[in-house]
Design an enzyme around this catalytic site. Structure first.
Site, PDB file in Angstrom:
ATOM      1  N   CYS A  69       0.869  -1.178   0.000  1.00 57.50           N
ATOM      2  CA  CYS A  69       0.000   0.000   0.000  1.00 57.50           C
ATOM      3  C   CYS A  69       0.906   1.228   0.000  1.00 57.50           C
ATOM      4  O   CYS A  69       1.756   1.382   0.889  1.00 57.50           O
ATOM      5  CB  CYS A  69      -0.851  -0.038   1.270  1.00 57.50           C
ATOM      6  N   CYS A 202      -0.736   3.842  -6.340  1.00 58.48           N
ATOM      7  CA  CYS A 202      -1.701   3.274  -5.393  1.00 58.48           C
ATOM      8  C   CYS A 202      -1.958   1.871  -5.910  1.00 58.48           C
ATOM      9  O   CYS A 202      -2.230   1.703  -7.110  1.00 58.48           O
ATOM     10  CB  CYS A 202      -2.997   4.092  -5.385  1.00 58.48           C
TER      11      CYS A 202
HETATM   12  N1  DGL Z   1      -4.007   0.681  -1.982  1.00 58.03           N
HETATM   13  C1  DGL Z   1      -3.591   1.783  -1.221  1.00 58.03           C
HETATM   14  C2  DGL Z   1      -2.416   2.524  -1.806  1.00 58.03           C
HETATM   15  O1  DGL Z   1      -1.595   1.902  -2.465  1.00 58.03           O
HETATM   16  C3  DGL Z   1      -4.563   2.617  -0.447  1.00 58.03           C
HETATM   17  C4  DGL Z   1      -5.837   3.024  -1.076  1.00 58.03           C
HETATM   18  C5  DGL Z   1      -6.758   3.594  -0.021  1.00 58.03           C
HETATM   19  O2  DGL Z   1      -7.092   2.827   0.891  1.00 58.03           O
HETATM   20  O3  DGL Z   1      -7.108   4.783  -0.110  1.00 58.03           O
HETATM   21  O4  DGL Z   1      -2.249   3.705  -1.623  1.00 58.03           O
END
Ligand code: DGL
Length: 287
Positions: A69, A202
């Site tokens: 993430c 993301c």
């Molecule tokens: N998948 C996550 C990232 O890479 C977070 C997305 C979220 O929960 O807003 O930033």
């Protein structure tokens, strides 16, 4: 066992690539769907939730946890590595993030090299970065890229609604509307100039790379973060036999997906992306 952590199912894009690169290793994936999305939360909350997730994965027996993430990596990684882990009850374990490998690919420079080197110091690319509001506000991609390539122009675009829409299983038409709008805002900032490279910063966005591809100018190269992470992990494990030896010795190619969210809803919405992966189980089934 290697743990992967994300706010929801975005990190599955990273898992899928790691599974291909390491068919024999065991992975456990924790999606904090109960608290997703993270992207607009205050940093202190993201830190607390990420630390809890990492501890949960340590309790499951992971020696190494990857924050799959960008938001958690941008906000929490350094704090966890330097101020929490060394004083925690988890000796001999480590937490890694996914921004360093992405910056390495974008700049063609090892992350350990923090001053501009020839020929990258003359690189004049325009690099587009898409991410959550929190990741973009942290400026981590701009700072780390420009440290190594000071002549590169980094143009960032927050996509506040996108991860939530992907989590909720929004129709492709709706996702295309959102992504088309974010790309057009980014192109306004470049004055219509096509970026040389685009970072989907993301992990949720990697699940819809094909839609980004449709709206980005054809000459823009999309960097695939999951591939960058897989090759960096390979390198890390080779250099850290203390982890590799242990994760290999106990491995049997197992995958478990666990979630803090509503099970049937998570499995229904993750289905678009799961393609033969096992179903999510509740966190409590493994405690
Ligand atoms: N998948 C996550 C990232 O890479 C977070 C997305 C979220 O929960 O807003 O930033």
């Amino acid at each position: 066992m290697i743990g992967l952590f994300d706010s929801g199912h975005g990190g599955l894009s990273i898992y899928a690539e790691l599974r291909q690169s390491f068919p024999d290793l065991d992975f456990i994936y924790l999606g904090d769907h109960g608290n997703a999305p993270y992207g607009d939360r205050p940093s202190a909350e993201i830190l607390q939730l990420t630390q809890r997730g990492v501890e949960q994965l340590f309790r499951q027996g992971c020696r190494l946890v990857i924050l799959a993430c960008n938001t958690a990596t941008a906000v929490a990684l350094r704090e966890l590595q330097t101020n929490w882990l060394p004083h925690s009850q988890w000796p001999g374990r480590n937490v890694l993030g996914i921004i360093a490998p992405t910056v390495e690919v974008a700049t063609q420079t090892p992350f350990a090299v923090t001053t501009p080197q020839y020929p990258q110091k003359n690189n004049r690319d325009v690099i587009a970065v898409f991410g959550t509001s929190r990741t973009i506000a942290s400026q981590v991609f701009d700072i780390e890229i420009r440290k190594r390539c000071p002549k590169v122009q980094v143009v960032s675009q927050a996509c506040p609604e996108l991860a939530g829409a992907i989590e909720a299983g929004a129709e492709r038409k709706e996702l295309a509307r959102l992504i088309g709008g974010y790309i057009s805002s980014l192109l306004d900032k470049t004055g219509g100039v096509a970026p040389d490279k685009a970072i989907l910063g993301c992990t949720h966005y990697a699940l819809v790379t094909d839609i980004f591809r449709v709206f980005l100018p054809s000459r823009t190269r999309v960097l695939h973060q999951p591939i960058a992470v897989a090759s960096s992990l390979e390198n890390y494990l080779e250099r850290h036999q203390e982890y590799f030896g242990a994760v290999r010795a106990e491995a049997s190619g197992l995958t478990r997906l666990i979630t803090t969210g509503d099970l049937s809803q998570v499995n229904r919405s993750a289905q678009h992306f799961l393609n033969g992966f096992p179903a999510f189980e509740p966190v409590s089934s493994l405690v």
